[in-house]
Design a protein around this motif. Structure first.
Motif, mmCIF file in Angstrom:
data_model
loop_
_atom_site.group_PDB
_atom_site.id
_atom_site.type_symbol
_atom_site.label_atom_id
_atom_site.label_comp_id
_atom_site.label_asym_id
_atom_site.label_seq_id
_atom_site.Cartn_x
_atom_site.Cartn_y
_atom_site.Cartn_z
ATOM 1 N N SER B 55 87.217 19.025 41.170
ATOM 2 C CA SER B 55 86.402 18.277 42.139
ATOM 3 C C SER B 55 87.282 17.395 43.012
ATOM 4 O O SER B 55 87.040 17.246 44.212
ATOM 5 N N ASP B 176 80.661 22.629 45.047
ATOM 6 C CA ASP B 176 81.090 22.169 43.721
ATOM 7 C C ASP B 176 80.050 22.596 42.687
ATOM 8 O O ASP B 176 78.981 22.005 42.601
ATOM 9 N N GLU B 177 80.372 23.633 41.950
ATOM 10 C CA GLU B 177 79.484 24.189 40.930
ATOM 11 C C GLU B 177 78.071 24.423 41.462
ATOM 12 O O GLU B 177 77.107 23.882 40.939
HETATM 13 MG MG LIG Z 1 83.871 18.478 38.897
#
Ligand SMILES: [Mg+2]
Ligand SMILES: Nc1ncnc2c1ncn2[C@@H]1O[C@H](COP(=O)(O)OP(=O)(O)OP(=O)(O)O)[C@@H](O)[C@H]1O
Lengths: 313, 237
Positions: B55, B176-177
């Motif tokens: 991240s 992000d995911e």
């Molecule tokens: Mg992360």
């Protein structure tokens, strides 16, 4: 336009929280109002005092008495219908604990209860009281508290008037309504005076205060002045005021309590601020993700700051 | 798979990038000496154990955070040299974001959420409306425009978020995911959408993921271990 909509919509998003915050504020404000009421109630106790009664006391201080013969001279003043002596006794019953404390007054047994119609008396008991030199009338509250019954002997240890005194319960007076306080004991001023004559003649023929009954409450100020004028330049000058004002002068001594209440009021105000600040922080904290998103999308920090302020205001 | 990755122009060029966080009076290094080139039109899956700095790296590329050292060029521009305000403008113009938890504005409906990035442009109201409607149609939500996020499923919310990410035609998309909070089927739909945007419109996508199915949608996989890149085979090679 969007800014306004974001703000506006967010305010109504948490209906429950807005509601609770509002309730909190209302409670705090009510508490503030209640405290004001308490302060007022403090003074209200004096409201039960009759406007038709004046209290004449020694102008120098309450601890100094007035000569007994003032009674007749006061009675002669225009507008005065009756005068009764009343003398704080300050004796100790059993011990000095607050639970056993109650006020005792030596009063003119012949007419004192005529001046206090809010004390309901039984005519037979009142007669028995008047006949017995050591007789006393006790209030209902006091009688119930200590289990005093007619015929009981109440031993009291004198402080201002040293010695062991014994009073005989001859009657119990009842309150006329809720505002009437019946925690006192009234005995014969004559009894007190006789004892003083025998033991310390210097202190005989002295009265604490005179309760003055007037026919017309609206003339209270005028009659008070007339009484004080009567004794100007005499050995003991008088200060006459309505019974209410007299009681208020006692209350003024409890200024510290009122001070404490005022401080509590300020604490309540601080609580109000804390509630508002907390709501603001809570709103901002839980919406951190939203602010971060807006920031990520390229909205400037000024926009986000404006949003936080806009929403919590 | 699209066929010709011929003379791909580099869109992200990372050179010796380093980043740490200060915690109290202690420096916690997170990324060490990262060098990476991402060509235009690539679809990168950034993988690695939790806490490896995925991240953090993504945030640096997206201009949300600033590195301690190194160079970071996006479309030829060194974004490490930009001020906070310049970065905000730069993000608005060049980066589309997709988050794990969608991060839609709960008080705005689907249409308004997608429209949000366009408010920072000079587009007229009508142009915005046309674009938003197209974007929402592309993600299959033409009939959900007036729904609020809490009236949409997770998968639908993420599709709104994807429309929002693509609406301003950004240079790069960072995710992000994006499937981290979705069931298999919804995740599949989301990945399919990303792939379509990548293949049909040539969008460059950088996606952090733990999901091997997600990895299969990507063209390249980049592994991050304890703040350093490690080589790994690309699933589509
Ligand atoms: Mg992360
Ligand atoms: N704002 C911050 N302040 C201090 N330390 C941070 C901060 N953000 C991240 N870190 C630390 O940096 C390291 C990498 O964090 P990062 O979020 O990049 O990990 P990640 O690879 O994305 O993990 P995950 O897969 O769990 O999301 C972690 O050890 C984390 O504790």
């Amino acid at each position: 336009m969007y800014y306004l909509r974001l703000v506006f919509k967010n305010i109504f998003r948490h209906k429950l929280r807005s509601f609770l915050t509002l309730v909190g504020l209302v409670v705090a404000i009510l508490a503030f109002g209640l405290l004001q009421t308490v302060v007022n109630a403090w003074y209200a106790g004096s409201d039960m005092a009759s406007a038709q009664r004046l209290i004449a006391r020694n102008a120098v201080s309450l601890v100094f008495p007035l000569p007994k013969y003032y009674r007749d001279r006061i009675k002669a003043i225009d507008g005065v219908t009756a005068v009764a002596a009343s003398n704080w006794f300050g004796g100790i019953y059993k011990d000095m604990t607050p639970a056993n404390f109650f006020a005792q007054f030596g009063v003119d047994h012949e007419n004192f209860f005529d001046l206090y119609p809010e004390f309901r008396t039984n005519p037979e008991e009142l007669l028995a009281f008047k006949k017995d030199r050591r007789g006393v009338m006790v209030g209902r509250l006091l009688a119930d508290q200590h289990g005093f019954k007619v015929g009981d002997v109440i031993p009291v240890k004198g402080t201002i008037y040293p010695g062991n005194w014994e009073f005989v319960v001859r009657g119990v007076y009842e309150p006329a309504d809720d505002t009437t306080i019946t925690r006192q004991l009234y005995f014969h001023w004559d009894y007190l005076n006789e004892e003083m004559r025998a033991r310390t003649p210097r202190r005989a023929e002295q009265v604490g205060v005179f309760v003055v009954q007037i026919a017309d409450g609206s003339r209270a100020a005028e009659i008070s002045q007339a009484i004080d004028r009567e004794f100007r330049n005499s050995l003991a000058e008088t200060l006459t005021e309505t019974e209410k004002a007299f009681q208020l002068s006692f209350i003024a001594q409890t200024e510290t309590i009122i001070m404490a209440i005022r401080i509590v009021s300020f604490v309540v105000i601080l609580i109000i601020f804390a509630v508002v600040a907390n709501t603001m922080a809570m709103t901002a904290r839980e919406r951190l993700a939203e602010y971060a998103t807006l920031k990520a999308l390229g909205f400037g920090p000024a926009f986000v700051a404006a949003l936080i302020l806009g929403e919590s205001s | 798979m699209s066929a010709a990755p011929a003379p791909a122009r580099p869109i992200v060029e990372i050179t010796r990038l380093a980043k740490g966080y200060r915690r109290g009076d202690q420096d916690v290094p997170v990324l060490f000496d990262i060098s990476l080139v991402i060509p235009e039109g690539d679809f990168i899956a950034l993988m690695g154990p939790s806490g490896s700095g995925k991240s953090t790296l993504l945030n640096l590329i997206a201009g949300i955070d600033k590195p301690d050292a190194g160079e970071l060029l996006v479309d030829g521009e060194d974004i490490t040299q930009l001020s906070e305000a310049q970065l905000a403008d730069w993000r608005a113009a060049h980066v589309g974001f997709i988050f794990q938890f969608y991060n839609l504005m709960p008080v705005l409906d689907a249409f308004e959420n997608v429209e949000l990035p366009l408010l920072l442009t000079s587009l007229s109201r009508r142009e915005r409306r046309e674009r938003v409607e197209t974007a929402l149609s592309l993600v299959g939500l033409a009939d959900r425009m007036e729904h609020y996020p809490n009236e949409l499923s997770g998968g639908q919310q993420q599709r709104v978020a994807i429309a929002r990410a693509f609406i301003s035609d950004p240079t790069i998309i960072v995710a992000d995911e994006p499937t981290g909070d979705l069931d298999r089927k919804s995740a599949g739909e989301i990945l399919g959408l990303l792939r379509r945007f990548n293949e049909e419109m040539g969008k460059t996508i950088i996606m952090v993921t733990h999901d091997w199915h997600a990895v299969e949608s990507a063209r390249h996989v980049v592994h991050l271990e304890k703040g350093e890149l490690v080589d790994a085979p690309a699933p589509h090679a």
